[in-house]
Design a protein around this motif. Structure first.
Motif, short mmCIF file in Angstrom:
data_model
loop_
_atom_site.label_atom_id
_atom_site.label_comp_id
_atom_site.label_asym_id
_atom_site.label_seq_id
_atom_site.Cartn_x
_atom_site.Cartn_y
_atom_site.Cartn_z
N PRO A 251 10.17 -1.50 6.03
CA PRO A 251 8.85 -2.27 5.51
C PRO A 251 8.30 -2.01 4.22
N GLN A 252 9.00 -0.80 3.32
CA GLN A 252 8.59 -0.64 2.07
C GLN A 252 9.13 -1.88 1.16
N SER A 253 9.93 -2.57 1.48
CA SER A 253 10.40 -3.97 0.94
C SER A 253 9.24 -4.91 0.36
N GLN B 211 5.79 -4.73 -0.94
CA GLN B 211 5.22 -3.81 -1.75
C GLN B 211 3.84 -4.29 -1.87
N SER B 212 3.28 -5.51 -1.70
CA SER B 212 1.94 -5.95 -1.70
C SER B 212 1.17 -5.05 -0.98
N PRO B 213 -0.30 -5.15 -1.71
CA PRO B 213 -1.38 -4.20 -0.72
C PRO B 213 -1.66 -4.72 0.60
N ALA B 214 -1.61 -6.19 0.72
CA ALA B 214 -1.90 -6.85 1.86
C ALA B 214 -1.09 -6.56 2.83
N ALA B 215 0.57 -6.58 2.65
CA ALA B 215 1.40 -5.99 3.55
C ALA B 215 1.14 -4.49 4.00
N GLN B 216 0.74 -3.59 3.09
CA GLN B 216 0.62 -2.27 3.26
C GLN B 216 -0.56 -2.28 4.31
N GLN B 217 -1.69 -3.12 4.10
CA GLN B 217 -2.97 -2.91 4.68
C GLN B 217 -2.68 -3.48 6.25
N TYR B 218 -1.68 -4.23 6.52
CA TYR B 218 -1.28 -4.82 7.74
C TYR B 218 -0.64 -3.50 8.44
#
Length: 240
Positions: free
Chosen positions: A103-105, A107-114
């Motif tokens: 998942p670290q691939s 990097q966007s804040p939106a992905a991390q928020q999910y």
């Protein structure tokens, strides 16, 4: 001669009569202004006209079919919608993460928020269930990085009774079509390649939800429970 029966559309008749009333009120208003007549007699007809306008508005709204699918042009659009739907879930969420990169691939804040939202939802809703199918590449490149993330993920989620994860071993260099099924309301599909976002879609029909849920359950049945995989492959070093 045969008797011909005509089906009367009462709603159509009602609208025609009230349209005539509207014309009558309009004409009467003009005459009242010209000759100084008392216009109180028009009040019931005015209310009738307002009623038909409301009736027509509701009919137009009911005839508008809801959007059955959505295309997301960017990964941020996809993950923001994903997080929003996760927060509205009440009973169950089924997801998959079968890719060659962890998942670290994303990097966007939106992905991390999910990913944060998914964990928070699972903790806040102990009576619901969160299922995730995780793919681990059978070889390098990708295997070590995925196992490193999986080790951290296992430690983070261990002890959360309503979180269920299973592992599939992948031998393909192409990411799977990943999905999320939110209650009975929506299916989200994510297409990626070489670690990059390609396309995202959501389907919001009962037929789509049922079909993908049946497919997911078959996929789930063939996968290995995370706890079993962790023990079998020494994912977690034994306590001395």
């Amino acid at each position: 001669m045969g008797l011909v029966r005509r089906v009367v559309n009462l709603q159509s008749v009602e609208q025609k009569l009230l349209l005539l009333a509207l014309l009558f009120v309009a004409g009467g208003s003009i005459a009242a202004n010209l000759f100084g007549w008392d216009v109180q007699w028009q009040i019931p007809l005015i209310y009738a006209v307002l009623y038909v306008l409301l009736s027509v508005t509701i009919e137009i709204r009911d005839q508008q079919a809801p959007t059955a699918s959505t295309h997301y042009r960017t990964s941020d659009e996809f993950f923001l919608s994903f997080a929003r739907l996760v927060r509205t879930a009440e009973r169950h969420i089924y997801t998959s993460y079968v890719r060659n990169t962890p998942p670290q691939s994303f990097q966007s804040p939106a992905a991390q928020q999910y990913f944060r939202t998914a964990v928070d939802w699972t903790r806040r809703n102990p009576g619901a269930s969160f299922h995730r199918i995780i793919g681990v590449p059978a070889q390098e490149p990708g295997q070590s990085a995925m196992r490193q993330w999986l080790r951290e993920h296992y430690e983070e989620m261990r002890g959360i009774a309503n979180y269920h994860a299973r592992i599939v071993i992948t031998n393909s260099g192409v990411d799977a079509v990943n999905m999320a099924i939110i209650d009975d309301s929506a299916v989200l599909l994510l297409l990626t390649a070489d670690g990059s976002f390609m396309s995202g879609h959501s389907l919001e029909t009962a037929e789509a939800v049922n079909s993908f849920r049946d497919y997911y359950r078959s996929w789930w049945a063939s996968a290995e429970p995370l706890e079993s995989y962790a023990r079998r492959t020494d994912l977690i070093a034994p306590i001395p």
